[in-house]
Design a protein around this motif. Structure first.
Motif, PDB file in Angstrom:
ATOM      1  N   LEU A 411     -15.709  21.944  -8.246  1.00  0.00           N
ATOM      2  CA  LEU A 411     -16.003  23.199  -7.539  1.00  0.00           C
ATOM      3  C   LEU A 411     -16.522  22.872  -6.132  1.00  0.00           C
ATOM      4  O   LEU A 411     -16.122  23.495  -5.145  1.00  0.00           O
ATOM      5  CB  LEU A 411     -17.047  24.006  -8.316  1.00  0.00           C
ATOM      6  CG  LEU A 411     -17.601  25.237  -7.606  1.00  0.00           C
ATOM      7  CD1 LEU A 411     -16.516  26.288  -7.375  1.00  0.00           C
ATOM      8  CD2 LEU A 411     -18.749  25.853  -8.412  1.00  0.00           C
ATOM      9  N   SER A 415     -15.085  23.836  -2.392  1.00  0.00           N
ATOM     10  CA  SER A 415     -15.849  24.342  -1.249  1.00  0.00           C
ATOM     11  C   SER A 415     -15.537  23.501  -0.004  1.00  0.00           C
ATOM     12  O   SER A 415     -15.366  24.043   1.093  1.00  0.00           O
ATOM     13  CB  SER A 415     -17.347  24.305  -1.575  1.00  0.00           C
ATOM     14  OG  SER A 415     -18.092  24.899  -0.534  1.00  0.00           O
ATOM     15  N   TYR A 436     -11.468  28.231  -5.096  1.00  0.00           N
ATOM     16  CA  TYR A 436     -12.939  28.219  -5.159  1.00  0.00           C
ATOM     17  C   TYR A 436     -13.441  29.306  -6.113  1.00  0.00           C
ATOM     18  O   TYR A 436     -14.298  29.058  -6.969  1.00  0.00           O
ATOM     19  CB  TYR A 436     -13.449  28.448  -3.744  1.00  0.00           C
ATOM     20  CG  TYR A 436     -14.938  28.451  -3.507  1.00  0.00           C
ATOM     21  CD1 TYR A 436     -15.724  27.337  -3.770  1.00  0.00           C
ATOM     22  CD2 TYR A 436     -15.555  29.573  -2.939  1.00  0.00           C
ATOM     23  CE1 TYR A 436     -17.085  27.341  -3.476  1.00  0.00           C
ATOM     24  CE2 TYR A 436     -16.908  29.580  -2.637  1.00  0.00           C
ATOM     25  CZ  TYR A 436     -17.667  28.461  -2.909  1.00  0.00           C
ATOM     26  OH  TYR A 436     -19.017  28.478  -2.607  1.00  0.00           O
ATOM     27  N   ASN A 439     -12.435  28.387  -9.742  1.00  0.00           N
ATOM     28  CA  ASN A 439     -13.186  27.274 -10.329  1.00  0.00           C
ATOM     29  C   ASN A 439     -14.632  27.645 -10.624  1.00  0.00           C
ATOM     30  O   ASN A 439     -15.273  26.997 -11.467  1.00  0.00           O
ATOM     31  CB  ASN A 439     -13.123  26.043  -9.417  1.00  0.00           C
ATOM     32  CG  ASN A 439     -12.935  24.748 -10.205  1.00  0.00           C
ATOM     33  OD1 ASN A 439     -12.986  24.751 -11.438  1.00  0.00           O
ATOM     34  ND2 ASN A 439     -12.732  23.652  -9.517  1.00  0.00           N
TER      35      ASN A 439
ATOM     36  N   MET B 255     -12.502  36.315   2.278  1.00  0.00           N
ATOM     37  CA  MET B 255     -13.023  36.184   0.934  1.00  0.00           C
ATOM     38  C   MET B 255     -14.280  37.032   0.734  1.00  0.00           C
ATOM     39  O   MET B 255     -14.528  37.559  -0.348  1.00  0.00           O
ATOM     40  CB  MET B 255     -13.384  34.710   0.767  1.00  0.00           C
ATOM     41  CG  MET B 255     -14.037  34.346  -0.499  1.00  0.00           C
ATOM     42  SD  MET B 255     -14.651  32.658  -0.242  1.00  0.00           S
ATOM     43  CE  MET B 255     -14.875  32.207  -1.931  1.00  0.00           C
ATOM     44  N   ARG B 440     -20.483  32.340   1.756  1.00  0.00           N
ATOM     45  CA  ARG B 440     -19.602  31.192   2.000  1.00  0.00           C
ATOM     46  C   ARG B 440     -19.092  31.141   3.432  1.00  0.00           C
ATOM     47  O   ARG B 440     -18.643  30.102   3.916  1.00  0.00           O
ATOM     48  CB  ARG B 440     -18.430  31.179   1.004  1.00  0.00           C
ATOM     49  CG  ARG B 440     -17.532  29.943   1.125  1.00  0.00           C
ATOM     50  CD  ARG B 440     -18.305  28.672   0.796  1.00  0.00           C
ATOM     51  NE  ARG B 440     -17.608  27.422   1.088  1.00  0.00           N
ATOM     52  CZ  ARG B 440     -17.539  26.861   2.287  1.00  0.00           C
ATOM     53  NH1 ARG B 440     -18.075  27.457   3.355  1.00  0.00           N
ATOM     54  NH2 ARG B 440     -16.923  25.719   2.445  1.00  0.00           N
TER      55      ARG B 440
END
Lengths: 595, 595
Positions: A411, A415, A436, A439, B255, B440
């Protein structure tokens, strides 16, 4: 070059490192040879490339939908892809021919299936669960149950599920409340199941649920749990099908792996009345009260399956990042001050290479380790009783690591794949953000990271007086000794691994000597991560030994990634081991009010 | 208890630790007192709770949409929420009264704004960019430009953008190609800009773009870049508005942070013909060729803004995880073998408490650090020239850390918040998966993690002969000395911090002595992470000293989290420092072919 998996790497792992051609000298696999193995991998690679990968984005974008009549709509393209997987025979690849299989080595089946998992974790989920359900039935069911339920699963005609969790019983399966009441030769089940992947859909003829429930009068806790086959559809005497009393209560809408429908199922709510009355008709597997033990057959397989999935989601992310890093021009070498010079591909920047090496060392190490675990299953099948027993112990010990290490660190690789892509990686126009999200499930399902940690330190390490742990130690020490003989850089790296092995052994002794289980397990997750890193470092030594003679870029890559992992990643466990050695009680002693 | 931020913590940080009441003795803030500060935070908390947080999920679910006419549709509820933020006066809170502001201390403004950021990163993005654009204009624009462009931004009537990146120029701004051609007093701009947040919408009257471009004949690289005001709408002599030649080429679909529209803009493609001809009309800010320097005023503010956003997304995730851990019953104490005993809330499990303490120590440490950085701005404003200069140096040094550390570690906190929730955390029915996706972005935009690392080690640490680094060292050593005087556990922790400070100093010396910049910066990201951890450990010592006298659960929590961070997190930098000290060349020397 494929962006799904590296065929060169799979071939290296299977043929050069694990030397699977040797398996053909075993009676069990005497009907097979190198050509068969290669053909199976060819087939899987083609299926993954031409059939499964093309629907992966769609599976994310057009999530399963619940209809008012309790059915589930999934895009036709997903069904078509699964139909082609079914036709390929992959569902039964490792099964004996009398069950419709090719009797392939387990490791070959897993390597082949890894392609499907890498191409689409969500699509592959249906297959994984179905294969695991079939295996459970083959191991614990009656011949009749195998014929009636396992064979259609292996043919991919029906799909399977595992129904464990309930709203109040997630990690704590002893709190399962679903009730089973005897009804002639069968039982009637009543209860609510949560987080059931593949619980309702029209992708297969029917659905075979394996359900944990408590027979009326059974004791509380896990000892009172029995396991039942609950077909979604019941065959009447005239061959027609009627609905069993299993109804869809709702769907969970996940962050990733959206293509695998995830359901809440009600058993026995009376929506359907099979045989005229409410209650989901179920058939007991094996003995009463042994349900959890049987389920663990399936769960252990599922756990290795999850680990492999995590590894290959990381792997495909790495390949995407690598391709991007090679083709995206941005910036110049730091020492180059000429703004008119052309930009260089970002792989030219040390920080990007560092991110790529981190990914490479994580995902290649994890996949190798998971295939190694799969190869242990073949060893168990072929070995004499004593060796099979020892190998089984080793596999038991490694299972929580095989599940957890890739789930956490691959994971992290995903990233980094986003990070290599910069802003592009954060958009849904590229693939890495989906990897991402997909997972992120893996450290949660089939036993969370924390549960695996307790399994490792609370059970596996101490079982049979530490016999499994001693086996692992011997394996690692043996590999390190071989690496020392190789000399040079490998010998130096082997000494680093040896040093950490000694530290892990010492910490293990300290921890096992603690009487109070709360204190012993207070930092079990750190122990899991530390042992995991040690195991992956050991695997890297193995891979480097297997690469020693290779003078090309591929083998140079193995040496570079192995060196990177052992020199830069492995030492990160030193502070974890220090915390464990001093039996840090900060979290244990923190008052509930201080947060 | 609020799940957005902890008011008790904000009050502790502002009033007990940073002692902002003291600022009222400065002429600049003499018009303010404790009551005003508290009222501003009250207002922000109410806005965040009642207005902004309620639209955060919607901002994620109903993403901005591009219409065929080149406009962008954003849900009305987002516009309504922004209108209420506008009316609150927060856009101009820290500005002098002649610009319509309250002349608040910068740190108070940032603490207030942190509530809005925590409630919805996507919604707050518009405000952050607008405030930063206004500040840039106030600092570098002419009085006329301030009046015409900055004042409407501060009133929230227009929103601002920063247009730096282009498809071929992301991290490498020297490769910007957008061209500016003189046209009377103004310029005409031609080029394509990428990743422009807030580039098109109907949320504000108009949009004021600040655009990096190269005046015809200017040199290549960053020295040839100038900065321009490019209003989306141009005022005619009769007061009416016509469209400037800025058109929307497309949206990026992210995302997370989906509510902040992210655009590709074409300047001067001729879709609109202001004054009868193609070319986006722009007005030069300051001097030719100084564009990047001006932009950095804005970027530095944006970087601290990003860091604070990352910290508070982590913070709200932590509060959600804490609430869940306190209310979700699952399992029993490990030593409790009675399956009939009631289940305990999961906060009772040591592993969960460990995950919560990790989150707490990350997010509270990060927010404290970012508010400390904001307080330096006030010190600069109030201090004499020499102290202002020194404080400015310290802030310059800390900026890449303030941006990067929360972006990496509070993202990790968000991952742990999901983990605490188990399967529920992976569904979109809960909030934590959105926090994870939103956060993120932060290691990517406004300069990636790798870029910040090069900024820290390649520029900031060595600037003015290491003066800034020496200041930081003195700060940390001073705090450690005070902690030693406190004695007991604090003194022990101070010694740990002191030890790592010495190690970081030594590693810094080793690195700065390397002549070749490629080699010096090869592992700059590790350096950034290591110094970041040291800085957060220092902040924790500070917070623990400020908590020393407190006997309640709140202050106990500060002591526990500080101890956790310094004992369990800080030592993780030891292997990073070892890699740096030995100047590991694995990534640097890896051949491009070996991947």
């Amino acid at each position: 070059m494929s962006l799904i998996l590296s065929r060169a790497d799979i071939d290296f792992l299977l043929f050069d490192w694990l030397d699977i051609d040797r398996l053909s000298s075993e009676p069990l696999y005497a009907h097979l040879d190198h050509g068969t193995y290669a053909a199976v991998i060819d087939l899987a690679e083609r299926l993954a490339t031409d059939v499964v990968a093309p629907v992966n984005k769609l599976a994310d974008q057009r999530e399963p939908e619940m209809m008012p009549d309790g059915s589930v709509v999934i895009p036709k393209e997903i069904g078509d892809a699964l139909e082609q997987v079914r036709r390929s025979g992959l569902f039964a690849a490792a099964q004996p021919s009398e069950l419709g299989g090719m009797q392939l080595p387990f490791v070959v089946e897993k390597a082949a299936f890894a392609w499907i998992q890498a191409a689409s974790p969500a699509v592959s989920g249906y297959v994984l669960l179905t294969m695991a359900a079939a295996n459970l039935l083959i191991e614990h069911g009656t011949p009749k149950q195998v014929e009636t339920y396992a064979v259609p699963l292996l043919a991919g005609e029906n799909f399977g599920t595992m129904c464990l969790s309930e709203p109040q019983a997630g990690s704590s399966l002893g709190d399962v409340r679903t009730k089973a009441i005897a009804d002639g030769d069968a039982y009637r089940l009543f209860g609510n199941k949560m987080w059931i992947s593949g619980g309702e859909h029209a992708l297969s003829g029917s659905i075979t649920h394996l359900v944990l429930a408590r027979i009326e009068g059974a004791p509380p806790g896990v000892k009172g749990l029995s396991l039942f086959i609950v077909p979604r559809d019941l065959e009447q005497d005239d061959g027609s099908l009627v609905r069993n009393d299993v109804s869809l209560a709702g769907l969970n809408h996940k962050m990733g792996q959206r293509g695998t429908v995830n359901t809440l199922l009600n058993f026995g709510e009376g929506r359907y009345l099979p045989g005229g009355s409410a209650g989901a008709v179920g058939y007991l597997i094996g003995a009463e009260g042994d349900g959890l033990r049987y389920m663990f057959t399936m769960m252990n397989e599922a756990r290795i399956g999850v680990g492999t999935s995590a590894a290959v989601i990381g792997y495909t992310g790495y390949l995407h990042a690598l391709e991007y890093a090679r083709s995206r021009p941005q910036g110049r070498a730091l020492r180059d001050r000429d703004p008119d010079a052309p930009q260089i591909p970002i792989i030219g920047h040390s920080d990007v290479r560092s991110m790529l090496l981190t990914q490479k060392s994580f995902v290649e190490g994890a996949l190798a380790f998971n295939l190694y675990c799969a190869s242990l299953v073949d060893r168990i099948r072929c070995a004499d009783k004593a060796e099979a027993r020892a190998t089984g112990l080793l596999l038991d010990l490694l299972t929580p690591i095989a599940k957890s290490w890739p789930s956490k660190f691959c994971l992290e690789a995903n990233s980094l794949a986003i990070q290599v892509h910069g802003g592009y990686g954060y958009t849904r126009d590229y693939d890495v953000e989906q990897f991402y999200r997909d997972n992120r499930l893996n450290p949660i399902h089939e036993g969370t990271h924390g549960i695996q940690a307790i399994d490792l330190l609370g059970r596996k390490v101490s079982m049979e007086n530490g016999a499994a742990f001693a086996l692992l130690r011997d394996q690692i020490a043996g590999t390190a000794a071989r690496a020392v003989i190789c000399g040079g850089a490998l010998a130096e790296l082997a000494q680093i691994v040896d040093g950490f092995l000694a530290e892990v052994e010492e910490v293990t002794r300290v921890l096992l000597a603690i009487g109070d289980s709360e204190e012993r397990l207070a930092n079990a997750s750190l122990y899991l991560d530390a042992v995991g890193h040690l195991v992956i470092a050991w695997i890297w030594l193995e891979l480097m030994i297997a690469s020693e003679a290779g003078a090309d870029a591929f083998h140079d890559g193995k040496r570079t990634a192995g060196r990177f992992f052992i020199r830069r990643e492995l030492p990160k466990i030193a502070p974890l081991l220090a915390t464990l050695r001093t039996v840090d009680r900060t979290a244990l002693d923190a008052s509930l009010e201080c947060f």
